[in-house]
Scaffold this motif. Structure first.
Motif, PDB file in Angstrom:
ATOM      1  N   GLU A  19       0.898  -1.182  -0.130  1.00 26.82           N
ATOM      2  CA  GLU A  19      -0.018  -0.062   0.015  1.00 26.82           C
ATOM      3  C   GLU A  19       0.818   1.332   0.090  1.00 26.82           C
ATOM      4  O   GLU A  19       0.390   2.366  -0.128  1.00 26.82           O
ATOM      5  CB  GLU A  19      -0.962   0.017   1.049  1.00 26.82           C
ATOM      6  CG  GLU A  19      -0.250   0.169   2.560  1.00 26.82           C
ATOM      7  CD  GLU A  19       0.260  -1.012   3.030  1.00 26.82           C
ATOM      8  OE1 GLU A  19       0.640  -0.959   4.152  1.00 26.82           O
ATOM      9  OE2 GLU A  19      -0.139  -2.170   2.478  1.00 26.82           O
ATOM     10  N   ILE A  20       2.137   1.158   0.266  1.00 24.89           N
ATOM     11  CA  ILE A  20       3.011   2.322   0.349  1.00 24.89           C
ATOM     12  C   ILE A  20       3.767   2.409  -1.238  1.00 24.89           C
ATOM     13  O   ILE A  20       4.327   1.502  -1.715  1.00 24.89           O
ATOM     14  CB  ILE A  20       4.092   1.957   1.215  1.00 24.89           C
ATOM     15  CG1 ILE A  20       3.291   2.106   2.594  1.00 24.89           C
ATOM     16  CG2 ILE A  20       5.022   3.271   1.504  1.00 24.89           C
ATOM     17  CD1 ILE A  20       4.165   1.693   3.865  1.00 24.89           C
ATOM     18  N   ARG A  21       3.814   3.540  -1.953  1.00 25.81           N
ATOM     19  CA  ARG A  21       4.550   3.786  -2.923  1.00 25.81           C
ATOM     20  C   ARG A  21       6.062   3.956  -2.652  1.00 25.81           C
ATOM     21  O   ARG A  21       6.234   4.869  -1.778  1.00 25.81           O
ATOM     22  CB  ARG A  21       4.172   4.755  -3.791  1.00 25.81           C
ATOM     23  CG  ARG A  21       2.571   4.636  -4.410  1.00 25.81           C
ATOM     24  CD  ARG A  21       2.351   5.692  -5.299  1.00 25.81           C
ATOM     25  NE  ARG A  21       3.312   5.931  -6.506  1.00 25.81           N
ATOM     26  CZ  ARG A  21       3.038   6.703  -7.372  1.00 25.81           C
ATOM     27  NH1 ARG A  21       1.914   7.336  -7.315  1.00 25.81           N
ATOM     28  NH2 ARG A  21       4.028   6.736  -8.440  1.00 25.81           N
ATOM     29  N   ILE A  22       6.896   3.300  -3.184  1.00 29.75           N
ATOM     30  CA  ILE A  22       8.466   3.252  -2.853  1.00 29.75           C
ATOM     31  C   ILE A  22       9.266   3.672  -4.230  1.00 29.75           C
ATOM     32  O   ILE A  22       8.870   3.040  -5.210  1.00 29.75           O
ATOM     33  CB  ILE A  22       8.989   1.942  -2.355  1.00 29.75           C
ATOM     34  CG1 ILE A  22       7.978   1.554  -1.123  1.00 29.75           C
ATOM     35  CG2 ILE A  22      10.284   2.098  -2.185  1.00 29.75           C
ATOM     36  CD1 ILE A  22       8.401   0.174  -0.576  1.00 29.75           C
ATOM     37  N   GLY A  23       9.916   4.713  -4.088  1.00 28.09           N
ATOM     38  CA  GLY A  23      10.787   5.220  -5.186  1.00 28.09           C
ATOM     39  C   GLY A  23      12.046   4.124  -5.424  1.00 28.09           C
ATOM     40  O   GLY A  23      12.131   3.427  -4.451  1.00 28.09           O
ATOM     41  N   LYS A  24      12.984   4.419  -6.661  1.00 25.62           N
ATOM     42  CA  LYS A  24      13.705   3.516  -6.962  1.00 25.62           C
ATOM     43  C   LYS A  24      14.845   3.618  -5.966  1.00 25.62           C
ATOM     44  O   LYS A  24      15.684   2.696  -5.965  1.00 25.62           O
ATOM     45  CB  LYS A  24      14.094   3.534  -8.342  1.00 25.62           C
ATOM     46  CG  LYS A  24      14.559   4.811  -9.006  1.00 25.62           C
ATOM     47  CD  LYS A  24      14.779   4.663 -10.205  1.00 25.62           C
ATOM     48  CE  LYS A  24      15.271   6.273 -10.820  1.00 25.62           C
ATOM     49  NZ  LYS A  24      15.579   6.236 -12.251  1.00 25.62           N
ATOM     50  N   ASN A  25      14.955   4.769  -5.464  1.00 24.28           N
ATOM     51  CA  ASN A  25      16.222   4.815  -4.632  1.00 24.28           C
ATOM     52  C   ASN A  25      15.835   4.940  -3.054  1.00 24.28           C
ATOM     53  O   ASN A  25      16.785   5.515  -2.055  1.00 24.28           O
ATOM     54  CB  ASN A  25      17.050   6.057  -4.804  1.00 24.28           C
ATOM     55  CG  ASN A  25      18.070   5.823  -6.047  1.00 24.28           C
ATOM     56  OD1 ASN A  25      18.028   4.579  -6.442  1.00 24.28           O
ATOM     57  ND2 ASN A  25      17.914   6.767  -6.749  1.00 24.28           N
ATOM     58  N   ALA A  26      14.655   4.267  -2.685  1.00 22.04           N
ATOM     59  CA  ALA A  26      14.362   4.548  -1.286  1.00 22.04           C
ATOM     60  C   ALA A  26      15.211   3.690  -0.471  1.00 22.04           C
ATOM     61  O   ALA A  26      15.435   3.945   0.752  1.00 22.04           O
ATOM     62  CB  ALA A  26      12.823   4.174  -1.083  1.00 22.04           C
ATOM     63  N   ASP A  27      15.714   2.635  -0.935  1.00 25.53           N
ATOM     64  CA  ASP A  27      16.657   1.715  -0.058  1.00 25.53           C
ATOM     65  C   ASP A  27      17.830   2.332   0.374  1.00 25.53           C
ATOM     66  O   ASP A  27      18.211   2.204   1.399  1.00 25.53           O
ATOM     67  CB  ASP A  27      16.706   0.230  -0.708  1.00 25.53           C
ATOM     68  CG  ASP A  27      17.365   0.594  -2.095  1.00 25.53           C
ATOM     69  OD1 ASP A  27      17.146   1.545  -2.723  1.00 25.53           O
ATOM     70  OD2 ASP A  27      18.232  -0.314  -2.467  1.00 25.53           O
ATOM     71  N   LEU A  28      18.187   3.037  -0.629  1.00 24.34           N
ATOM     72  CA  LEU A  28      19.487   3.985  -0.218  1.00 24.34           C
ATOM     73  C   LEU A  28      19.281   5.082   0.957  1.00 24.34           C
ATOM     74  O   LEU A  28      20.079   5.371   1.776  1.00 24.34           O
ATOM     75  CB  LEU A  28      20.042   4.408  -1.352  1.00 24.34           C
ATOM     76  CG  LEU A  28      20.552   3.526  -2.410  1.00 24.34           C
ATOM     77  CD1 LEU A  28      21.224   4.080  -3.696  1.00 24.34           C
ATOM     78  CD2 LEU A  28      21.854   2.657  -1.751  1.00 24.34           C
ATOM     79  N   MET A  29      18.244   5.540   0.725  1.00 23.32           N
ATOM     80  CA  MET A  29      17.648   6.738   1.611  1.00 23.32           C
ATOM     81  C   MET A  29      17.467   6.052   2.923  1.00 23.32           C
ATOM     82  O   MET A  29      17.897   6.742   4.092  1.00 23.32           O
ATOM     83  CB  MET A  29      16.280   7.562   1.351  1.00 23.32           C
ATOM     84  CG  MET A  29      16.687   8.102  -0.161  1.00 23.32           C
ATOM     85  SD  MET A  29      17.831   9.726  -0.261  1.00 23.32           S
ATOM     86  CE  MET A  29      17.133  10.651   1.182  1.00 23.32           C
ATOM     87  N   ALA A  30      16.963   4.779   3.139  1.00 18.50           N
ATOM     88  CA  ALA A  30      16.647   4.054   4.406  1.00 18.50           C
ATOM     89  C   ALA A  30      18.096   3.749   4.828  1.00 18.50           C
ATOM     90  O   ALA A  30      18.184   3.985   6.182  1.00 18.50           O
ATOM     91  CB  ALA A  30      16.071   2.843   4.095  1.00 18.50           C
ATOM     92  N   GLN A  31      19.086   3.345   4.333  1.00 14.03           N
ATOM     93  CA  GLN A  31      20.312   3.181   4.409  1.00 14.03           C
ATOM     94  C   GLN A  31      21.161   4.269   5.072  1.00 14.03           C
ATOM     95  O   GLN A  31      21.736   4.284   6.180  1.00 14.03           O
ATOM     96  CB  GLN A  31      21.121   2.413   3.491  1.00 14.03           C
ATOM     97  CG  GLN A  31      22.632   2.148   3.610  1.00 14.03           C
ATOM     98  CD  GLN A  31      22.960   1.066   4.410  1.00 14.03           C
ATOM     99  OE1 GLN A  31      21.999   0.136   4.707  1.00 14.03           O
ATOM    100  NE2 GLN A  31      24.303   0.940   4.935  1.00 14.03           N
TER     101      GLN A  31
END
Length: 84
Positions: A19-31
């Protein structure tokens, strides 16, 4: 830091919430967010250790700072520092 973030595992975990839209670099932002949090935790723990007149950061310094930060931001401390 010599190792890269485990992007595949983080993306899989983030995509489980459909249900959450995730951008392609969201994983890097989380890191990066995690690294900033750990850096602040280390700095505040160092200050707490120097206030206690010790040169070594010990577990109780980190726990005290983590508990303070969790209370300040309304979070829980269960994942920040494990039990010994």
């Amino acid at each position: 830091m010599s190792k890269k973030a485990p992007r595949a595992a983080l993306k899989l975990h983030m995509k489980n919430k459909s249900e959450i839209r995730i951008g392609k670099n969201a994983d890097l932002m989380a890191q990066l967010n995690l690294l900033i949090f750990l850096h602040r935790l280390a700095e505040e723990s160092r200050i707490k250790a120097f206030e206690g007149k010790t040169a070594t950061i010990k577990v109780h310094h980190v726990r005290a700072v983590a508990k303070d930060r969790a209370a300040r931001y309304g979070g829980k401390m269960r994942y920040v520092v494990g039990k010994m």
